[in-house]
Design a protein around this motif. Structure first.
Motif, PDB file in Angstrom:
ATOM      1  N   ALA A  42       0.836  -1.210   0.000  1.00 40.06           N
ATOM      2  CA  ALA A  42       0.000   0.000   0.000  1.00 40.06           C
ATOM      3  C   ALA A  42       0.867   1.255   0.000  1.00 40.06           C
ATOM      4  O   ALA A  42       0.626   2.201  -0.754  1.00 40.06           O
ATOM      5  CB  ALA A  42      -0.926  -0.009   1.225  1.00 40.06           C
ATOM      6  N   VAL A  43       1.898   1.254   0.839  1.00 37.75           N
ATOM      7  CA  VAL A  43       2.782   2.421   0.942  1.00 37.75           C
ATOM      8  C   VAL A  43       3.526   2.641  -0.379  1.00 37.75           C
ATOM      9  O   VAL A  43       3.625   3.767  -0.877  1.00 37.75           O
ATOM     10  CB  VAL A  43       3.761   2.233   2.134  1.00 37.75           C
ATOM     11  N   GLU A  44       4.002   1.571  -0.976  1.00 36.65           N
ATOM     12  CA  GLU A  44       4.746   1.705  -2.246  1.00 36.65           C
ATOM     13  C   GLU A  44       3.835   2.202  -3.368  1.00 36.65           C
ATOM     14  O   GLU A  44       4.245   3.002  -4.205  1.00 36.65           O
ATOM     15  CB  GLU A  44       5.409   0.375  -2.613  1.00 36.65           C
ATOM     16  N   GLU A  45       2.595   1.740  -3.357  1.00 31.01           N
ATOM     17  CA  GLU A  45       1.630   2.202  -4.372  1.00 31.01           C
ATOM     18  C   GLU A  45       1.421   3.716  -4.226  1.00 31.01           C
ATOM     19  O   GLU A  45       1.403   4.452  -5.217  1.00 31.01           O
ATOM     20  CB  GLU A  45       0.309   1.454  -4.156  1.00 31.01           C
ATOM     21  N   ASP A 136      -3.046  -4.859  -8.490  1.00 36.66           N
ATOM     22  CA  ASP A 136      -1.892  -5.245  -9.300  1.00 36.66           C
ATOM     23  C   ASP A 136      -0.953  -4.042  -9.445  1.00 36.66           C
ATOM     24  O   ASP A 136      -1.358  -3.000  -9.974  1.00 36.66           O
ATOM     25  CB  ASP A 136      -2.408  -5.693 -10.684  1.00 36.66           C
ATOM     26  N   PRO A 137       0.297  -4.151  -8.959  1.00 38.38           N
ATOM     27  CA  PRO A 137       1.205  -2.993  -8.972  1.00 38.38           C
ATOM     28  C   PRO A 137       1.460  -2.432 -10.377  1.00 38.38           C
ATOM     29  O   PRO A 137       1.900  -1.301 -10.511  1.00 38.38           O
ATOM     30  CB  PRO A 137       2.506  -3.537  -8.366  1.00 38.38           C
ATOM     31  N   ASP A 138       1.167  -3.218 -11.425  1.00 39.82           N
ATOM     32  CA  ASP A 138       1.368  -2.706 -12.794  1.00 39.82           C
ATOM     33  C   ASP A 138       0.212  -1.823 -13.249  1.00 39.82           C
ATOM     34  O   ASP A 138       0.282  -1.213 -14.314  1.00 39.82           O
ATOM     35  CB  ASP A 138       1.510  -3.868 -13.792  1.00 39.82           C
ATOM     36  N   TYR A 139      -0.852  -1.771 -12.476  1.00 31.98           N
ATOM     37  CA  TYR A 139      -2.023  -0.988 -12.889  1.00 31.98           C
ATOM     38  C   TYR A 139      -2.101   0.308 -12.061  1.00 31.98           C
ATOM     39  O   TYR A 139      -2.252   0.262 -10.840  1.00 31.98           O
ATOM     40  CB  TYR A 139      -3.299  -1.831 -12.696  1.00 31.98           C
ATOM     41  N   LYS A 270       5.052 -13.988 -10.644  1.00 34.33           N
ATOM     42  CA  LYS A 270       5.703 -12.809 -11.238  1.00 34.33           C
ATOM     43  C   LYS A 270       7.104 -12.584 -10.680  1.00 34.33           C
ATOM     44  O   LYS A 270       7.817 -11.700 -11.130  1.00 34.33           O
ATOM     45  CB  LYS A 270       4.867 -11.556 -10.932  1.00 34.33           C
ATOM     46  N   SER A 271       7.448 -13.343  -9.636  1.00 31.50           N
ATOM     47  CA  SER A 271       8.748 -13.109  -8.991  1.00 31.50           C
ATOM     48  C   SER A 271       9.863 -13.799  -9.781  1.00 31.50           C
ATOM     49  O   SER A 271       9.831 -15.017  -9.967  1.00 31.50           O
ATOM     50  CB  SER A 271       8.700 -13.648  -7.555  1.00 31.50           C
ATOM     51  N   PRO A 272      10.868 -13.027 -10.250  1.00 34.05           N
ATOM     52  CA  PRO A 272      11.956 -13.638 -11.029  1.00 34.05           C
ATOM     53  C   PRO A 272      12.638 -14.768 -10.264  1.00 34.05           C
ATOM     54  O   PRO A 272      13.055 -15.756 -10.838  1.00 34.05           O
ATOM     55  CB  PRO A 272      12.925 -12.485 -11.269  1.00 34.05           C
ATOM     56  N   GLU A 273      12.704 -14.623  -8.949  1.00 38.99           N
ATOM     57  CA  GLU A 273      13.404 -15.604  -8.129  1.00 38.99           C
ATOM     58  C   GLU A 273      12.597 -16.912  -7.997  1.00 38.99           C
ATOM     59  O   GLU A 273      13.160 -18.000  -7.898  1.00 38.99           O
ATOM     60  CB  GLU A 273      13.599 -14.932  -6.751  1.00 38.99           C
TER      61      GLU A 273
END
Ligand code: UTP
Length: 289
Positions: A42-45, A136-139, A270-273
């Protein structure tokens, strides 16, 4: 154009009963999706949208939320001495947030939680972000909402179409689509499916104006015996326009067990790792179902 929304309220004082026993002594908002707690998403968004100041509403058993945004000297020292620079950076960026914590002494409802932020909000519009609704963080939902705010200088609410059978879990609006946004005429909290004015549900992102506080102050307990934000907005919309933006991306109700699991699976993929190993596991698993 730079947004004039610089502050966000993060209500996080709910009891999280749908996630008991996990939430008996720890905050629901600290549940991780893969490796990051809900509240950090939420904070990062909000930060991605230019928000600089945060007011978090906390309550009993929510101390971990304050600790998560505080300096962790020993941990940081350990990461530094063992050369784990990327983890150190990841941890460190949370320490520099401008964030205030207010305790809601009793969980009297979302409307009451937001009212607790009043002394700190001044005369500015602000965002409200419910961290258990993961977008979704991409939206760029919040960015789109702030642009609508800049255009109309009026409150903006995020909406999602939900199945008619689920309207009784949400605030539901009545409104007309005008130039890509809904002009809201009425709203009702958790209506029964036969009484709902639409299937357009209010989800956990709002841009509000300071006049909402006066309406929150005058609210009596509504659905579930709680002071409801929807009830205050229902009164406010009689006095000024309120707009609704229909979300066109993916939302996860991470306060609900099934929604939480769906978010975890999608984010892990979605995580590369993790993606490769997790996909392999899911393929094998699906064959046994
Ligand atoms: P929810 O309706 O998800 O309630 O609140 P909850 O208590 O968190 O969870 P359940 O339903 O019991 O499982 C929506 C948002 O409003 C906040 C919550 O923290 C959540 O972000 N909230 C709710 C408050 O801050 N205070 C309240 O009194 C009620």
């Amino acid at each position: 154009m730079e947004s004039s929304i610089k502050k966000a309220v993060l209500p996080a004082a709910g009891l999280g009963t749908r996630f008991l026993p996990a939430t008996k002594a720890s905050p629901k908002e600290m549940l991780p999706i893969v490796d990051k707690p809900l509240i950090q998403y939420a904070v990062e968004e909000a930060m991605a949208c230019g928000i600089e100041d945060f007011v978090m509403i906390t309550g009993k058993n929510k101390r971990a939320l304050e600790d998560h945004f505080d300096v962790a000297y020993r941990l940081e020292e350990k990461l530094r001495s063992s050369g784990k620079d990327s983890l150190l950076e990841e941890i460190n960026k949370l320490n520099h947030l401008n964030i205030a914590f207010i305790r809601q002494k009793s969980p009297l409802g979302l409307g009451h939680a937001i009212l607790c932020a009043k002394p700190f909000m001044g005369d500015e519009p602000f965002a409200v972000i419910l961290s258990d609704d993961i977008i979704d963080p991409d939206y760029p939902l919040l960015k789109e909402m702030t642009s609508i705010y800049e255009k109309f200088k009026a409150p903006v609410i995020a909406l999602e179409e939900v199945p008619q059978s689920e309207v009784d879990r949400y605030g539901i609006i009545e409104g007309k689509l005008e130039g890509g946004v809904y002009k809201i005429s009425d709203m009702v909290e958790k209506p029964s499916p036969d009484k709902a004015p639409s299937n357009l549900a209010i989800i956990g992102r709002y841009i509000l104006t300071p006049d909402v506080f006066e309406y929150l102050e005058n609210q009596k307990p509504g659905a579930g015996g709680e002071i409801q934000l929807t009830d205050a907005l229902k009164d406010l919309v009689k006095k000024r326009p309120i707009y609704g933006l229909l979300m066109n991306g993916k939302r996860y109700d991470a306060g609900d067990k099934l929604g939480y699991l769906k978010a975890t699976v999608d984010f892990a993929l979605k995580s590369p790792e993790l993606a490769e190993g997790f996909k392999e596991f899911l393929f094998k698993k699906a064959k046994t179902l």
